[in-house]
Design a protein around this motif. Structure first.
Motif, mmCIF file in Angstrom:
data_model
loop_
_atom_site.group_PDB
_atom_site.id
_atom_site.type_symbol
_atom_site.label_atom_id
_atom_site.label_comp_id
_atom_site.label_asym_id
_atom_site.label_seq_id
_atom_site.Cartn_x
_atom_site.Cartn_y
_atom_site.Cartn_z
ATOM 1 N N GLU A 41 0.945 -1.329 -0.045
ATOM 2 C CA GLU A 41 -0.071 -0.011 -0.016
ATOM 3 C C GLU A 41 0.821 1.384 -0.038
ATOM 4 O OE1 GLU A 41 -3.643 1.862 2.596
ATOM 5 O OE2 GLU A 41 -2.747 -0.279 2.910
ATOM 6 N N SER A 42 0.257 2.211 -0.850
ATOM 7 C CA SER A 42 1.313 3.511 -0.931
ATOM 8 C C SER A 42 1.039 4.235 0.496
ATOM 9 C CB SER A 42 0.939 4.151 -2.172
ATOM 10 O OG SER A 42 1.727 5.423 -2.296
ATOM 11 N N VAL A 43 1.606 4.807 1.458
ATOM 12 C CA VAL A 43 1.621 5.427 2.323
ATOM 13 C C VAL A 43 2.730 6.593 2.219
ATOM 14 C CG1 VAL A 43 0.737 3.624 3.738
ATOM 15 C CG2 VAL A 43 3.096 4.268 3.675
ATOM 16 N N THR A 44 2.285 7.843 3.242
ATOM 17 C CA THR A 44 3.147 8.931 3.122
ATOM 18 C C THR A 44 3.659 8.689 5.021
ATOM 19 O OG1 THR A 44 2.213 10.322 1.908
ATOM 20 C CG2 THR A 44 3.565 11.316 3.331
ATOM 21 N N TRP A 62 16.100 1.415 -2.061
ATOM 22 C CA TRP A 62 15.875 1.843 -0.722
ATOM 23 C C TRP A 62 14.518 1.754 -0.019
ATOM 24 C CZ3 TRP A 62 12.805 6.055 0.423
ATOM 25 C CH2 TRP A 62 12.242 6.614 -0.530
ATOM 26 N N GLN A 63 13.609 1.960 -0.721
ATOM 27 C CA GLN A 63 12.307 1.622 -0.316
ATOM 28 C C GLN A 63 12.180 0.205 0.253
ATOM 29 O OE1 GLN A 63 9.795 3.178 -3.434
ATOM 30 N NE2 GLN A 63 9.575 4.982 -2.500
#
Length: 77
Positions: A41-44, A62-63
């Motif tokens: 899931e894309s999160v900030t 790196w992610q």
């Protein structure tokens, strides 16, 4: 009395030729759907600059490295 059926050799040959060369009925086109990858899931998230720099120093990926560190910290590995 003559037959209504066409039984001449030419008619039979044409009928066989049509069976072999006839195009099949077109299939319904496959519906393409946008699929969201399962499990991601894309999160900030706000991360300290030095922590981010540490993971980015090794270049691309790196992610994934941050994700692996978080999994380890959460006890999921």
């Amino acid at each position: 009395m003559t037959s209504r059926r066409h039984t001449s050799a030419v008619d039979r040959a044409e009928a066989m030729f049509k069976k072999v060369t006839a195009k099949p009925a077109p299939e319904a086109p496959e519906v393409k759907r946008n699929v969201i990858p399962v499990g991601k899931e894309s999160v900030t998230i706000r991360i300290d600059n030095d922590v981010l720099a540490h993971f980015q120093d090794d270049g691309p990926g790196w992610q994934d490295r941050i994700n692996a560190a978080l999994r380890t910290a959460a006890g999921l590995d």
